[in-house]
Design a protein around this motif. Sequence first.
Motif, PDB file in Angstrom:
ATOM      1  N   ILE A   1       9.030  41.925  73.599  1.00 45.18           N
ATOM      2  CA  ILE A   1       8.432  42.747  74.652  1.00 45.18           C
ATOM      3  C   ILE A   1       7.841  43.991  73.985  1.00 45.18           C
ATOM      4  O   ILE A   1       6.754  43.931  73.441  1.00 45.18           O
ATOM      5  N   SER A   2       8.563  45.109  73.963  1.00 42.77           N
ATOM      6  CA  SER A   2       7.991  46.334  73.399  1.00 42.77           C
ATOM      7  C   SER A   2       8.662  46.776  72.103  1.00 42.77           C
ATOM      8  O   SER A   2       8.366  47.854  71.594  1.00 42.77           O
ATOM      9  N   VAL A   3       9.556  45.978  71.566  1.00 39.06           N
ATOM     10  CA  VAL A   3      10.287  46.352  70.350  1.00 39.06           C
ATOM     11  C   VAL A   3       9.747  45.554  69.162  1.00 39.06           C
ATOM     12  O   VAL A   3       9.792  44.329  69.171  1.00 39.06           O
ATOM     13  N   PRO A   4       9.229  46.223  68.124  1.00 36.26           N
ATOM     14  CA  PRO A   4       8.675  45.497  66.978  1.00 36.26           C
ATOM     15  C   PRO A   4       9.764  44.831  66.149  1.00 36.26           C
ATOM     16  O   PRO A   4      10.933  45.238  66.173  1.00 36.26           O
ATOM     17  N   THR A   5       9.382  43.811  65.407  1.00 41.16           N
ATOM     18  CA  THR A   5      10.340  43.021  64.631  1.00 41.16           C
ATOM     19  C   THR A   5      11.117  43.868  63.647  1.00 41.16           C
ATOM     20  O   THR A   5      12.324  43.675  63.451  1.00 41.16           O
ATOM     21  N   GLU A   6      10.444  44.819  62.993  1.00 38.11           N
ATOM     22  CA  GLU A   6      11.128  45.577  61.944  1.00 38.11           C
ATOM     23  C   GLU A   6      12.250  46.456  62.484  1.00 38.11           C
ATOM     24  O   GLU A   6      13.118  46.888  61.719  1.00 38.11           O
ATOM     25  N   VAL A   7      12.264  46.708  63.787  1.00 36.80           N
ATOM     26  CA  VAL A   7      13.380  47.437  64.382  1.00 36.80           C
ATOM     27  C   VAL A   7      14.560  46.502  64.613  1.00 36.80           C
ATOM     28  O   VAL A   7      15.716  46.918  64.588  1.00 36.80           O
ATOM     29  N   GLN A   8      14.277  45.225  64.817  1.00 40.52           N
ATOM     30  CA  GLN A   8      15.323  44.257  65.119  1.00 40.52           C
ATOM     31  C   GLN A   8      16.049  43.754  63.873  1.00 40.52           C
ATOM     32  O   GLN A   8      17.218  43.386  63.928  1.00 40.52           O
ATOM     33  N   SER A   9      15.344  43.701  62.741  1.00 38.22           N
ATOM     34  CA  SER A   9      15.943  43.100  61.550  1.00 38.22           C
ATOM     35  C   SER A   9      15.509  43.854  60.297  1.00 38.22           C
ATOM     36  O   SER A   9      14.325  44.143  60.125  1.00 38.22           O
ATOM     37  N   ARG A  10      16.466  44.135  59.410  1.00 33.93           N
ATOM     38  CA  ARG A  10      16.154  44.816  58.153  1.00 33.93           C
ATOM     39  C   ARG A  10      15.637  43.846  57.098  1.00 33.93           C
ATOM     40  O   ARG A  10      15.125  44.286  56.074  1.00 33.93           O
ATOM     41  N   ILE A  11      15.803  42.569  57.319  1.00 37.85           N
ATOM     42  CA  ILE A  11      15.330  41.572  56.366  1.00 37.85           C
ATOM     43  C   ILE A  11      14.393  40.616  57.075  1.00 37.85           C
ATOM     44  O   ILE A  11      14.439  40.494  58.306  1.00 37.85           O
ATOM     45  N   PRO A  12      13.525  39.937  56.351  1.00 36.63           N
ATOM     46  CA  PRO A  12      12.683  38.915  56.988  1.00 36.63           C
ATOM     47  C   PRO A  12      13.552  37.878  57.684  1.00 36.63           C
ATOM     48  O   PRO A  12      14.589  37.462  57.170  1.00 36.63           O
ATOM     49  N   LEU A  13      13.129  37.434  58.847  1.00 40.21           N
ATOM     50  CA  LEU A  13      13.951  36.539  59.643  1.00 40.21           C
ATOM     51  C   LEU A  13      14.249  35.232  58.923  1.00 40.21           C
ATOM     52  O   LEU A  13      15.345  34.682  59.064  1.00 40.21           O
ATOM     53  N   ALA A  14      13.304  34.718  58.148  1.00 38.04           N
ATOM     54  CA  ALA A  14      13.543  33.464  57.428  1.00 38.04           C
ATOM     55  C   ALA A  14      14.674  33.594  56.430  1.00 38.04           C
ATOM     56  O   ALA A  14      15.362  32.615  56.118  1.00 38.04           O
ATOM     57  N   ASN A  15      14.896  34.795  55.913  1.00 34.97           N
ATOM     58  CA  ASN A  15      15.950  35.002  54.917  1.00 34.97           C
ATOM     59  C   ASN A  15      17.353  34.890  55.502  1.00 34.97           C
ATOM     60  O   ASN A  15      18.326  34.739  54.760  1.00 34.97           O
ATOM     61  N   ARG A  16      17.450  34.971  56.811  1.00 33.87           N
ATOM     62  CA  ARG A  16      18.778  34.887  57.435  1.00 33.87           C
ATOM     63  C   ARG A  16      19.428  33.524  57.208  1.00 33.87           C
ATOM     64  O   ARG A  16      20.647  33.409  57.215  1.00 33.87           O
ATOM     65  N   ALA A  17      18.611  32.509  57.013  1.00 32.98           N
ATOM     66  CA  ALA A  17      19.161  31.161  56.848  1.00 32.98           C
ATOM     67  C   ALA A  17      20.120  31.087  55.671  1.00 32.98           C
ATOM     68  O   ALA A  17      21.087  30.314  55.705  1.00 32.98           O
TER      69      ALA A  17
END
Length: 401
Positions: free
Chosen positions: A232-248
Motif C-alpha cells: 500500500i503506502s510502505v516501501p519495501t526497504e522499510v519492511q526488510s533490511r535484506i533483499p526478500l529473495a535472500n530470506r530463503a
Amino acid sequence: MDLKDLAVRAEADSSRLPEDEAGNAGRGSLDREAAPEMVQMLSPEGELLLHGPYGAYAAELGAEELRGLYRDMFTIRRFDQEATALQRQGELVMWVPMTGQEGAQIGSGRALQPQDYVFPTYREHGVALTRGLELSSLLRRFRGVSHGGWNPAEANFHLYTLVLAAQVPHAVGYAMGMARDRKMDPQLPEAATVAYFGDGASSEGDVHEAMVFAASYDAPVVFFCQNNHWAISVPTEVQSRIPLANRARGYGFPGIRVDGNDVIAVRAVTSWALEHARSGKGPVLIEAFTYRMSAHTTADDPTKYRLSADEEAWISRDPLSRLEKHLRAAGLAEDEFFEGLEADGQAMADKLREDVLGMSSPGFTDAFTDVYAEAHPLIQEELEFHRRYEAGFADPEEPTE
C-alpha cells in the motif's frame, strides 16, 4: 539507469533511509546484504539473451509461444482497464489493479501444468487467465454478488484470499497433502502448489510459518513473491533490511530474484522452480522484482506517498513494450498481429461489461444455503425462523364476504 540500478535504489534509497555514521544505508549499523543476481533474459530494449542455468527453459519457446505470452499480457491489461472503469462508474464495489505486473503473472502462470494448484491473493488476474477462468467470474466478488465466483477444483485455482498472507500456509498444507497422496499412489502425476503473495504480505507471520513447515517437510511448493515495491503506502526497504529473495537461505531452500517485467525470464525461472518442487527437492522462493504502476486498490491514491519520477523510471521497463520490441525486431509479429489484439481486446471488454451488468444479486436465503455443502439442522432451523419473521410483516388478507 538499468534494472540493477533500480534494485539498488529500492534496497537503499538515501532519500528514505538515512545513512548512519559508518555509511551503511538503513537503520543502525547493520550492513545490508548484497542483492542476488537479477535473472533477466529480455532487456528493456527487447534484446533476448538466453544464458545461465535457466536459459534452456526460455530457448524452448517458439514464435507462437512468444506471441501467446504477449497476447495474454495484452488481454489482461485490457481487462484490468475495463474493470477499473466499471468500478469508477459504480458497477463494482472495489477493484484491485495489476497494471505493470503482467510479466510476473503471465510468465509464472504459463509455467504451470494442469495438475499444479494455485493459491492467489486478490491481484492474480493474469494467473487466472492462464488457468482458463472466465474473466467475468473474477468480478463477481467485487460486484458483491458472490463470496467466490468460480469453482476452484475446475481449474486448480483457489478463490481469492482477502486476508493478507492467509493463503500461504494453505498452499503448504495442500502441497504436503499432494506429496502424501503421491507417496500412497505413485501413479499420480508429480504436482506442486504455488503461493502468490506480495512484498507487504512477506512481513506477515503466516509467511514465516509456512516457510518453516515447507522446509521441514520438503513440501512441493513455490513461494512466488511479487515485489511491486509498495505494501500500500510502505516501501519495501522499510519492511526488510535484506533483499526478500535472500530470506530463503534462512529456511534452507533456494531463493531467486528475477526481473518480474521480463515475461520470458519469469517463465523460465518458474519452470525450473516447479520442476525442483515436483521432483521432491523441496520448496523454492521466487522474488519477482516488478513495480505496481497503478493504485493498490481503487480506494487508494498513490500520489500521496510515492514520487512520479519513480513511476516514470519504470515506464521504459513495461513488460508489454519490451516483448513487442523483441517480436518486431525478430520478425515474429507484424502490425496485423497487434491490430488484431486491439480489436479482440475491445470485444472482450464489451462482453465483460455485458456480463457484469447482467449479474443477478443473490437472495437473502442464499446466505443460509451456502454455509454447508449439505443441509444442516441448525441452519434449517434458523432459516425457518427467518421466514416466519418475514411473514410477520405481510399484509393481512382482506376478509371475504
